[in-house]
Design a protein around this motif. Structure first.
Motif, mmCIF file in Angstrom:
data_model
loop_
_atom_site.group_PDB
_atom_site.id
_atom_site.type_symbol
_atom_site.label_atom_id
_atom_site.label_comp_id
_atom_site.label_asym_id
_atom_site.label_seq_id
_atom_site.Cartn_x
_atom_site.Cartn_y
_atom_site.Cartn_z
ATOM 1 N N ILE A 113 0.961 -1.183 0.012
ATOM 2 C CA ILE A 113 -0.212 -0.017 -0.061
ATOM 3 C C ILE A 113 0.996 1.371 -0.129
ATOM 4 O O ILE A 113 0.668 1.912 -0.747
ATOM 5 N N TYR A 114 1.618 1.188 0.939
ATOM 6 C CA TYR A 114 2.646 2.281 1.020
ATOM 7 C C TYR A 114 3.333 2.405 -0.330
ATOM 8 O O TYR A 114 3.515 3.655 -1.094
ATOM 9 N N GLY A 115 3.999 1.292 -0.948
ATOM 10 C CA GLY A 115 4.861 1.477 -2.227
ATOM 11 C C GLY A 115 3.707 1.850 -3.474
ATOM 12 O O GLY A 115 4.624 2.824 -4.249
ATOM 13 N N TYR A 116 2.684 1.429 -3.494
ATOM 14 C CA TYR A 116 1.711 1.947 -4.681
ATOM 15 C C TYR A 116 1.583 3.496 -4.492
ATOM 16 O O TYR A 116 1.542 4.063 -5.404
ATOM 17 N N ILE A 117 1.421 4.105 -3.120
ATOM 18 C CA ILE A 117 1.178 5.475 -3.067
ATOM 19 C C ILE A 117 2.251 6.335 -3.538
ATOM 20 O O ILE A 117 2.243 7.162 -4.078
ATOM 21 N N ILE A 118 3.510 5.804 -3.087
ATOM 22 C CA ILE A 118 4.880 6.348 -3.374
ATOM 23 C C ILE A 118 5.030 6.235 -5.256
ATOM 24 O O ILE A 118 5.293 7.213 -5.795
ATOM 25 N N TRP A 119 4.560 4.930 -5.702
ATOM 26 C CA TRP A 119 4.644 4.932 -6.959
ATOM 27 C C TRP A 119 3.759 5.834 -7.909
ATOM 28 O O TRP A 119 4.125 6.417 -8.792
ATOM 29 N N GLU A 120 2.613 6.123 -7.268
ATOM 30 C CA GLU A 120 1.589 6.858 -7.816
ATOM 31 C C GLU A 120 2.211 8.471 -8.114
ATOM 32 O O GLU A 120 2.016 9.286 -8.684
ATOM 33 N N PHE A 121 2.884 8.863 -6.768
ATOM 34 C CA PHE A 121 3.448 10.082 -6.699
ATOM 35 C C PHE A 121 4.396 10.250 -8.011
ATOM 36 O O PHE A 121 4.639 11.073 -8.435
ATOM 37 N N GLY A 122 5.383 9.345 -7.861
ATOM 38 C CA GLY A 122 6.221 9.134 -9.123
ATOM 39 C C GLY A 122 5.546 9.310 -10.500
ATOM 40 O O GLY A 122 6.116 10.047 -11.299
ATOM 41 N N HIS A 123 4.598 8.467 -10.584
ATOM 42 C CA HIS A 123 3.924 8.451 -11.865
ATOM 43 C C HIS A 123 3.117 10.153 -12.140
ATOM 44 O O HIS A 123 3.201 10.616 -13.072
ATOM 45 N N PHE A 124 2.567 10.569 -10.912
ATOM 46 C CA PHE A 124 2.125 11.999 -11.198
ATOM 47 C C PHE A 124 3.122 13.014 -11.702
ATOM 48 O O PHE A 124 2.758 13.790 -12.513
ATOM 49 N N LEU A 125 4.200 12.921 -11.071
ATOM 50 C CA LEU A 125 5.453 13.741 -11.375
ATOM 51 C C LEU A 125 5.447 13.711 -12.758
ATOM 52 O O LEU A 125 5.698 14.724 -13.496
ATOM 53 N N TYR A 126 6.057 12.588 -13.343
ATOM 54 C CA TYR A 126 6.472 12.362 -14.600
ATOM 55 C C TYR A 126 5.668 12.527 -15.786
ATOM 56 O O TYR A 126 5.498 13.494 -16.534
#
Length: 342
Positions: A113-126
């Motif tokens: 859950i933590y990792g996916y929230i962080i991944w989505e943040f990275g995806h949002f930035l890109y």
């Protein structure tokens, strides 16, 4: 025979059937009890959905070859020139940044859950930078060129975009402590869902997925993202969890009163591969060449698409603001008229 064998391998690879065929040849189905086996069994889902989508379009006489031709050509080109770049980018980022991680995670449900929230943040930035920085828009724009929505659009990308995206997303995740095995699992989910949300109306008419439309990013939300309507410009940058769009104010529901118009705002010859694939680079180079002074040339590269050194800006923010202002004025005028009439 060599060409036929290569073609066979490409078709099997595209359909994601390698793992299933290997299990069938060996008779060893124990791998289905492992994570890799499950992932391999799920891989054919999107390609088969694409075939179903095309078949339904043919049956109901809605199939148009131009809706699929350019994404297919782009997929073939990318297989030749860009298939290993993303893998190299991911490996590079892990090797460089893993030692700087703020802490280490493990492969458990709560770290997922933590990792996916962080991944989505990275995806949002890109994704956000892909719309707000013109150089990055040149990498991303190919994906927005199709004027219809179907699963083949998920294969339409400029060959360098995957590497650019994975450098941003992987770096963010690794620095935030997401360990590589967990990261690869998240990437698989992201790739599967990221392909599915491009499903066309031939399979899912409204794409809202019922109650899920309020909680996750659905095909309806992603159709909004691909729209060139002023109301929909630069919205819904996330992929599965729309948390960061809501945090940063870029979330937008599909409005039944605002039919989606797909594509980009400039005139594009969608039958011309070079215009679809390299067109944005050409117009950027043209603007940089004509711009007076070194600072204006640099600004054209890093300012949002639509920025102009003349001050006649047509960025998404300005176009959207003008559109919303016109709606307010129209509503106000209508209200006054109705009040006088009554």
């Amino acid at each position: 025979m060599g060409i036929l064998h290569t073609l066979y391998d490409e078709i099997i690879g595209f359909m994601g059937l390698n793992a299933l065929l290997e299990m069938y040849r060996t008779g060893n189905y124990q791998s289905l009890l492992t994570l890799n086996g499950i992932l391999g069994a799920i891989s054919p889902v999107l390609p088969f959905l694409l075939l179903i989508e095309i078949t339904r379009a043919l049956v109901y006489k809605r199939f148009k070859i131009e809706d699929y031709r350019m994404p297919f050509i782009i997929f073939v080109i990318n297989r030749v020139i860009g298939r290993f770049l993303s893998i190299a980018a991911i490996a590079f980022c892990i090797g460089v940044f893993e030692k700087y991680a703020i802490f280490k995670t493990t492969f458990t449900w709560y770290w997922l859950i933590y990792g996916y929230i962080i991944w989505e943040f990275g995806h949002f930035l890109y994704h956000y930078w892909g719309h707000r920085v013109r150089l990055f828009w040149c990498l991303h724009a190919t994906h927005h060129m199709p004027q219809t929505m179907n699963l083949s659009v998920s294969y339409a990308h400029f060959f360098l975009e995957g590497a650019y995206a994975d450098i941003i997303r992987t770096t963010v995740c690794i620095l935030a402590g997401v360990n590589p095995p967990l990261l690869f699992f998240i990437m698989f989910i992201d790739g599967l869902w990221g392909g599915f949300i491009h499903v066309g109306e031939n399979i899912l008419k409204n794409g809202r997925l019922g109650f899920l439309n309020k909680w996750i990013l659905t095909p309806s939300h992603h159709r909004v993202h691909h729209a060139k309507n002023p109301l929909y410009m630069d919205t819904n940058f996330c992929n599965l969890l729309n948390i960061w769009d809501k945090v940063f104010g870029t979330f937008q529901y599909e409005d039944p009163k605002e039919p989606i118009q797909y594509g980009v705002t400039r005139n594009v010859n969608n039958r011309n591969f070079f215009d679809v694939y390299f067109g944005e680079f050409y117009y950027l180079a043209l603007d940089v060449w004509k711009a007076p002074g070194i600072m204006n040339k640099i600004r054209y590269i890093f300012m949002p698409p639509g920025w102009s050194h003349t001050g006649d800006h047509k960025t998404a923010v300005i176009v959207k603001r003008a559109y919303l202002e016109s709606l307010k004025q129209t509503t106000s005028t209508t209200t006054i008229y109705e009040t006088k009439a009554s």
